[in-house]
Every structure is written in C-alpha cells, then in structure tokens.
Design a protein around this motif. Sequence first.
Motif, mmCIF file in Angstrom:
data_model
loop_
_atom_site.group_PDB
_atom_site.id
_atom_site.type_symbol
_atom_site.label_atom_id
_atom_site.label_comp_id
_atom_site.label_asym_id
_atom_site.label_seq_id
_atom_site.Cartn_x
_atom_site.Cartn_y
_atom_site.Cartn_z
ATOM 1 N N LEU A 50 0.787 -1.158 0.081
ATOM 2 C CA LEU A 50 0.057 0.113 0.008
ATOM 3 C C LEU A 50 0.782 1.166 -0.064
ATOM 4 O O LEU A 50 0.422 2.323 -0.334
ATOM 5 C CB LEU A 50 -0.927 0.003 1.185
ATOM 6 C CG LEU A 50 -1.747 1.225 1.524
ATOM 7 C CD1 LEU A 50 -2.717 1.178 0.347
ATOM 8 C CD2 LEU A 50 -2.576 1.104 2.830
ATOM 9 N N LEU A 51 1.951 1.198 0.748
ATOM 10 C CA LEU A 51 3.024 2.294 0.781
ATOM 11 C C LEU A 51 3.216 2.936 -0.652
ATOM 12 O O LEU A 51 3.235 4.175 -0.866
ATOM 13 C CB LEU A 51 4.346 1.874 1.311
ATOM 14 C CG LEU A 51 5.173 2.917 1.604
ATOM 15 C CD1 LEU A 51 4.636 3.825 2.574
ATOM 16 C CD2 LEU A 51 6.607 2.530 2.234
ATOM 17 N N GLU A 52 3.445 1.944 -1.834
ATOM 18 C CA GLU A 52 3.764 2.531 -3.076
ATOM 19 C C GLU A 52 2.509 3.021 -3.809
ATOM 20 O O GLU A 52 2.662 3.943 -4.708
ATOM 21 C CB GLU A 52 4.395 1.534 -3.806
ATOM 22 C CG GLU A 52 5.729 0.906 -3.377
ATOM 23 C CD GLU A 52 6.447 -0.060 -4.353
ATOM 24 O OE1 GLU A 52 6.196 -0.022 -5.515
ATOM 25 O OE2 GLU A 52 6.903 -1.113 -3.855
ATOM 26 N N HIS A 53 1.296 2.700 -3.416
ATOM 27 C CA HIS A 53 0.179 3.284 -3.822
ATOM 28 C C HIS A 53 -0.401 4.439 -3.262
ATOM 29 O O HIS A 53 -0.938 5.465 -3.877
ATOM 30 C CB HIS A 53 -1.157 2.209 -3.802
ATOM 31 C CG HIS A 53 -0.940 0.873 -4.520
ATOM 32 N ND1 HIS A 53 -0.911 0.764 -5.609
ATOM 33 C CD2 HIS A 53 -0.545 -0.519 -3.989
ATOM 34 C CE1 HIS A 53 -0.906 -0.619 -5.959
ATOM 35 N NE2 HIS A 53 -0.795 -1.228 -4.969
ATOM 36 N N MET A 54 0.205 4.635 -2.191
ATOM 37 C CA MET A 54 -0.088 6.074 -1.746
ATOM 38 C C MET A 54 0.667 7.263 -2.100
ATOM 39 O O MET A 54 0.173 8.245 -2.078
ATOM 40 C CB MET A 54 0.142 5.995 -0.067
ATOM 41 C CG MET A 54 -0.971 4.935 0.504
ATOM 42 S SD MET A 54 -0.442 4.468 2.500
ATOM 43 C CE MET A 54 -0.463 6.273 3.200
#
Length: 431
Positions: free
Chosen positions: A204-208
């Motif tokens: 999720l970190l890369e999507h945020m």
Amino acid sequence: MSRLRCMGYPDRRSRAKGRRSGGGGHFAAARNGPVPIDTIDLKDEIRTTTGIQEFDRVLGGGLVAGSLVLIGGDPGIGKSTLMLQALYGLSRQGRRVLYVSGEESVRQIRLRSQRLETVSSTLLVVSEVDMDIIMDMVASEKPDVLVVDSIQTMFNSELSSAPGSVTQVRESAMRLMLMSKRSGIPTFIVGHVTKEGAIAGPRLLEHMVDTVLYFEGDRSHVFRILRAVKNRFGSTNEIGVFEMKEKGLDQVSNPSAVFLSERPASAPGSVVTASMEGSRPILIELQALASSTTFGTPRRTILGLDPNRVALLVAVMEKKLGLHLMGHDIFMNVAGGVKVDEPGLDMGIIAAIASSFLDRPVPEGHIVLGEVGLTGEVRAISHVETRVAEMKKMGFTRCLVPESNLKRMSAISGIEVLGIRNVDQAVEMLF
C-alpha cells in the motif's frame, strides 16, 4: 517504565489524549467539499528544480507542490547522500528545507554534510522518530521541502506495535500524505528494501505516494542509476545516472561515453547496442562468454539482463542458426553494472553470444538493434532514429536495424543504416 520507553521511544501514557489530532491538526482539520470538475482552475504547475539535472529528469522536470516521493535502494547505495545534495541545491535557491532523520544524530548529519560540502543556513536538520512531534515541527517551521529518512523508523504513539511494523509504516505514510496534500509541501520518504530489492513494508505504501524511485547499482561499481517505476507527474521510463565520488554523487550528463570508455577493441563477445530510457538513448556494452562444458546441464549466468529473455534467444539461435549452444555454458553481463530490460536489445544479445561462440569479433564501428521473434524474424522497435543519432554522435559508422524500421526512417548522414529481416541475415552481415 514501559518496554518501548526503555528502547528509547516515547511512552503512549506520557502523551496527552488527543495529541495526534493536535500534532497533525494543522493539516488534518481542513475539510474539502466536492466541487464541479469544470469549475476547477487549471494553472500551469511551476516545478521546483533541485539543481541536480539528473534528479530533476527522473522526477519529470522538478518537484510538484504537494507531491509525495518514495525513494528506495540497498543499504549504503547513496539514498541519504542524494537527499542531502538535493536539499542543498534547494536551499541555495533560498528555500527553507527540513531533513528529519530517524537513523542518525544531528552531529552525524553535520559531519556527512561537511564532507559533501552541503552546509547551508536554510537546511534544517533534526533527529526524531515521533510523528506527533514531526507534524508539530512541520506546522511551526513551514519548510518548503521535507525529507523523512527513513519511514521504517517513524513511530506513532497511539499504536502499540514497534517501529517498522506494517501498521506503523502505513500510519506514518498516511499522515505524511495528508500533510503534503493539504499544505502543498513536497515530501521525500526514504524507504528500506527487502533482500529481493522491493520496498519494505506494505505494498500500500507504493500506492499512496505519487512517485516511486529506486536507486540501483552495485556498491563495487561507481555508477548509480535512479529509476522511476511510478510517477504521476512524469514518465516512468526516465533514469538518472550518477557516479559515486569521495564528495558525494556526481551526475553523469553523457552516460554513453562513460559506459563505453573501457570497452575492449575487437574483442569476441563484446557488442554495443542502444537502450531507450525514457526520452534518452544510452549506448551500452553487452558482453557474452560461451564456454564448452562437460556437465549435463550447461550454466546460464546473466547479470543486468532478463535471464528468461536470454534463454529464449539462445533457443532461437539453436533452432534458426544451427549453433550447438546446449553444450556450452553462457555468461552474459552489461558492462558498468547497469540493468536493462527492453526487447530492442534482442539482436545485441544474439550478436554477443554468436561472437563469443564463433570467436569472431563484431566489425569495428558496427552496432545492431532489433527485437527477435520466436521464428527468428527481426521486428521493429521504437525511437530508432533517436538511437541511430546517438550512435552517430558516439562515432559508429554502420548500424543494422529492422527492415520495417528502415522503410519509415528518414536519411541520417554520416552513418550507414542497413535493414535486416531475420537473425540469419544479421549474423551473415556481421560475421
């Protein structure tokens, strides 16, 4: 005394209730209502340049207000060095920048900054891991750019999990994202990577974030590649090339000349080809070694290329060229520690393996391009004119390109361009 407090992290009970809303309230309290899309005023975004052209190229031309950029890479590759140099470039333009480190003391940062010659009065540094304190600090200092190094060390006192856990990383990144979007402060997040090379923590970190950059390179080599794998404000194909020196990272404005500077003359197994990295063509040297083996299963050791793609091309050579490669170990390398993955390099790979197997060098001044299909045909590639122009600039005199590309190309003086239909024709012209 709590276990976390013994470890050096703040005790939850030592914080007043509601501190989280106070720490981030300056940004989180603002509420946005829906508006008709046709009433939104579109103004040209003025990008902020860091003073490092290679870095700005990968970002898409500079920093966008309110953007959140995640930078990952192996330990010791130069992430913190790049951040300090970028912040120094911004501070020289009169901008107030804040560097938050969860891994180094301010004295350590000062010593490194002095070695890199990046000392500036508008470059603020702090050693802190508590997100509440960091949010208060950002609200009071109002920096133009923020760097958090690293996200895995950040700590939210309301959560019971340890720093670096999935929950802590996700919560810290969410708070930084909300702060960045609502205040317009461009924010860099430095992230650790796993042993597989991916960003540690939840996907999720890369999507945020808006942009994900990977800092690549072997620490035994002096060259570093900054590559964008996600960018909402620019191309995801751009790369920046740096050279690690005693006083930090030095940008390489002409990577082709650097990568070919140590190329051996008339050596079997050495072939030059051109790879497109975004809008930039880069000439690279492919090296191959085909050595006979007495073992039943030959080795395939590939560095800097896709091993599966190389195995596929070896099978095409076996079938279409009649070369008995199953009795040979094959080793391949991209000189300079660069990693490339593009179908346009297929003919270069085949030429390098054939050159080593036949023990015949590729004629001096020759270069080869093209994607190879399973039936041995050479297919068209993109940006062929841009690649050929770079070859001419580097002194190459003859280029083999897919025939379908040649029909659509305009004439380029100073270099002979020949069309090839299949791998048989290409190998005959080269050897």
